[in-house]
Design a protein around this motif. Structure first.
Motif, PDB file in Angstrom:
ATOM      1  N   PHE A   1       0.896  -1.153  -0.005  1.00  0.00           N
ATOM      2  CA  PHE A   1      -0.004  -0.049   0.067  1.00  0.00           C
ATOM      3  C   PHE A   1       0.865   1.350  -0.090  1.00  0.00           C
ATOM      4  CE2 PHE A   1       0.697  -1.188   4.719  1.00  0.00           C
ATOM      5  CZ  PHE A   1       0.795  -0.194   5.019  1.00  0.00           C
ATOM      6  N   VAL A   2       0.191   2.261  -0.264  1.00  0.00           N
ATOM      7  CA  VAL A   2       0.926   3.558  -0.113  1.00  0.00           C
ATOM      8  C   VAL A   2       0.183   4.271   0.674  1.00  0.00           C
ATOM      9  CG1 VAL A   2       1.574   3.925  -2.564  1.00  0.00           C
ATOM     10  CG2 VAL A   2      -0.470   4.998  -1.741  1.00  0.00           C
ATOM     11  N   VAL A   3       1.034   5.417   1.584  1.00  0.00           N
ATOM     12  CA  VAL A   3       0.399   6.290   2.602  1.00  0.00           C
ATOM     13  C   VAL A   3       0.719   7.872   1.935  1.00  0.00           C
ATOM     14  CG1 VAL A   3       0.717   7.598   4.689  1.00  0.00           C
ATOM     15  CG2 VAL A   3       1.082   4.827   4.318  1.00  0.00           C
ATOM     16  N   LEU A   4      -0.492   8.430   1.553  1.00  0.00           N
ATOM     17  CA  LEU A   4      -0.504   9.587   0.754  1.00  0.00           C
ATOM     18  C   LEU A   4      -0.254  10.861   1.954  1.00  0.00           C
ATOM     19  CD1 LEU A   4      -3.419   9.065  -1.690  1.00  0.00           C
ATOM     20  CD2 LEU A   4      -0.873   8.694  -1.972  1.00  0.00           C
ATOM     21  N   GLU A   5       0.021  11.911   1.542  1.00  0.00           N
ATOM     22  CA  GLU A   5       0.191  13.023   2.174  1.00  0.00           C
ATOM     23  C   GLU A   5      -1.182  13.867   2.637  1.00  0.00           C
ATOM     24  OE1 GLU A   5       3.500  15.852   0.869  1.00  0.00           O
ATOM     25  OE2 GLU A   5       4.934  14.468   2.036  1.00  0.00           O
ATOM     26  N   GLU A   6      -2.111  13.315   1.881  1.00  0.00           N
ATOM     27  CA  GLU A   6      -3.700  14.002   2.033  1.00  0.00           C
ATOM     28  C   GLU A   6      -4.505  12.774   1.979  1.00  0.00           C
ATOM     29  OE1 GLU A   6      -4.356  18.020   0.593  1.00  0.00           O
ATOM     30  OE2 GLU A   6      -2.305  17.713  -0.333  1.00  0.00           O
ATOM     31  N   ASP A   7      -5.735  13.087   2.325  1.00  0.00           N
ATOM     32  CA  ASP A   7      -6.745  12.165   2.340  1.00  0.00           C
ATOM     33  C   ASP A   7      -7.611  12.269   1.113  1.00  0.00           C
ATOM     34  OD1 ASP A   7      -9.111  10.466   2.306  1.00  0.00           O
ATOM     35  OD2 ASP A   7      -9.489  10.951   4.432  1.00  0.00           O
ATOM     36  N   ILE A   8      -7.269  11.402  -0.061  1.00  0.00           N
ATOM     37  CA  ILE A   8      -7.862  11.834  -1.532  1.00  0.00           C
ATOM     38  C   ILE A   8      -9.543  11.974  -1.121  1.00  0.00           C
ATOM     39  CG2 ILE A   8      -5.898  11.327  -2.694  1.00  0.00           C
ATOM     40  CD1 ILE A   8      -7.044   8.633  -3.708  1.00  0.00           C
ATOM     41  N   PHE A   9      -9.976  11.125  -0.235  1.00  0.00           N
ATOM     42  CA  PHE A   9     -11.434  10.879  -0.155  1.00  0.00           C
ATOM     43  C   PHE A   9     -12.229  12.213   0.501  1.00  0.00           C
ATOM     44  CE2 PHE A   9      -9.829   6.572  -0.132  1.00  0.00           C
ATOM     45  CZ  PHE A   9     -10.644   5.927  -1.136  1.00  0.00           C
ATOM     46  N   ASN A  10     -11.118  13.111   0.970  1.00  0.00           N
ATOM     47  CA  ASN A  10     -11.735  14.115   1.556  1.00  0.00           C
ATOM     48  C   ASN A  10     -11.000  15.489   1.260  1.00  0.00           C
ATOM     49  OD1 ASN A  10     -13.862  13.158   3.428  1.00  0.00           O
ATOM     50  ND2 ASN A  10     -12.142  12.137   4.480  1.00  0.00           N
ATOM     51  N   ILE A  11     -10.714  15.775  -0.066  1.00  0.00           N
ATOM     52  CA  ILE A  11     -10.066  16.933  -0.721  1.00  0.00           C
ATOM     53  C   ILE A  11     -10.868  17.359  -1.887  1.00  0.00           C
ATOM     54  CG2 ILE A  11      -7.852  16.567   0.389  1.00  0.00           C
ATOM     55  CD1 ILE A  11      -6.800  15.931  -2.257  1.00  0.00           C
ATOM     56  N   ASN A  12     -10.591  18.324  -2.340  1.00  0.00           N
ATOM     57  CA  ASN A  12     -11.341  18.822  -3.571  1.00  0.00           C
ATOM     58  C   ASN A  12     -10.839  17.918  -4.757  1.00  0.00           C
ATOM     59  OD1 ASN A  12     -11.366  20.061  -6.375  1.00  0.00           O
ATOM     60  ND2 ASN A  12     -11.816  21.899  -5.327  1.00  0.00           N
ATOM     61  N   THR A  13     -11.483  17.157  -5.401  1.00  0.00           N
ATOM     62  CA  THR A  13     -10.979  16.184  -6.338  1.00  0.00           C
ATOM     63  C   THR A  13     -10.054  16.836  -7.353  1.00  0.00           C
ATOM     64  OG1 THR A  13     -13.119  16.384  -7.832  1.00  0.00           O
ATOM     65  CG2 THR A  13     -13.000  14.647  -6.086  1.00  0.00           C
ATOM     66  N   GLU A  14     -10.198  17.998  -7.574  1.00  0.00           N
ATOM     67  CA  GLU A  14      -9.134  18.642  -8.381  1.00  0.00           C
ATOM     68  C   GLU A  14      -7.607  18.458  -8.128  1.00  0.00           C
ATOM     69  OE1 GLU A  14      -9.431  19.893 -11.511  1.00  0.00           O
ATOM     70  OE2 GLU A  14     -11.491  19.604 -11.720  1.00  0.00           O
ATOM     71  N   GLN A  15      -7.612  18.292  -6.791  1.00  0.00           N
ATOM     72  CA  GLN A  15      -6.134  18.128  -5.859  1.00  0.00           C
ATOM     73  C   GLN A  15      -5.660  17.040  -6.062  1.00  0.00           C
ATOM     74  OE1 GLN A  15      -7.707  19.854  -2.306  1.00  0.00           O
ATOM     75  NE2 GLN A  15      -6.688  22.082  -2.834  1.00  0.00           N
ATOM     76  N   ILE A  16      -6.230  15.889  -6.380  1.00  0.00           N
ATOM     77  CA  ILE A  16      -5.807  14.539  -6.059  1.00  0.00           C
ATOM     78  C   ILE A  16      -4.477  14.548  -7.071  1.00  0.00           C
ATOM     79  CG2 ILE A  16      -6.416  12.200  -6.828  1.00  0.00           C
ATOM     80  CD1 ILE A  16      -9.091  12.730  -6.222  1.00  0.00           C
TER      81      ILE A  16
END
Length: 191
Positions: free
Chosen positions: A158-173
């Motif tokens: 797995f990877v650990v991301l610096e941000e939660d992609i489920f809870n940010i603006n999707t344009e930032q993914i």
């Protein structure tokens, strides 16, 4: 699909996990055939960035038949995403202003969830996109018992991301950075 139909008449075992790579263009009437054949749809979401090339090759009248991510999922067809060759990636810049190389799964997720597809309304949720890259891909390769989800008894990849992609603006993914990778329970990379 004609070939699969002929093969299934000779070898009726539909428990196989056959797939169609680059199912970028498909007519409405063939989607039901696709489902009835129990085929897996393999898409490359970054190709949605190739708008000019797609319009040139497909034409305006057939755009409605392209990149049917949401339609396939809504029909109950197993969908997998992959990066393939990095076409189209240079049309977007990362947060440092550099070109993406095109193999980044987060760029693919960005393309799948945001309504940048010429075929508007075919974007999917972040959860669906992540599953297409992980859980569904493991299933397509007969490896769902060891990969694809984080569960006891499976490889801890797995990877650990610096941000939660489920809870940010999707344009930032597309700009979220990887903090750590873990392969079979061992740290492979840490920022």
């Amino acid at each position: 699909m004609d070939i699969y139909e002929r093969l299934y008449k000779i070898y009726p075992n539909k428990n196989v996990r056959n797939r169609v790579e680059h199912i970028q263009i498909i007519r409405d009437e063939d989607i039901e055939r696709f489902k009835n054949l129990n085929l897996i749809a393999s898409f490359q979401p970054i190709f949605t960035l190739e708008k000019e090339l797609t319009l040139k090759r497909v034409g305006e009248r057939r755009i409605k038949d392209t990149y049917r991510f949401r339609t396939f999922l809504e029909k109950g067809i197993k969908v997998i995403f992959n990066s393939d060759t990095p076409f189209g990636a240079a049309t977007l810049k990362n947060k440092e202003g550099k070109d993406f190389n095109g193999f980044e799964p987060l760029l693919g997720i960005h393309c799948a969830v945001n309504d940048i597809n010429l075929n508007k309304g075919e974007n999917v949720t972040v959860k669906q996109a992540v599953e297409c890259y992980t859980k569904n891909a493991a299933y397509a390769n007969y490896m769902e018992n060891i990969y694809g989800t984080l569960e006891r008894g499976k490889y801890a990849d797995f990877v650990v991301l610096e941000e939660d992609i489920f809870n940010i603006n999707t344009e930032q993914i597309k700009d979220v950075e990887i903090f750590m990778t873990v392969i079979d329970g061992e740290v492979g990379y840490i920022k």
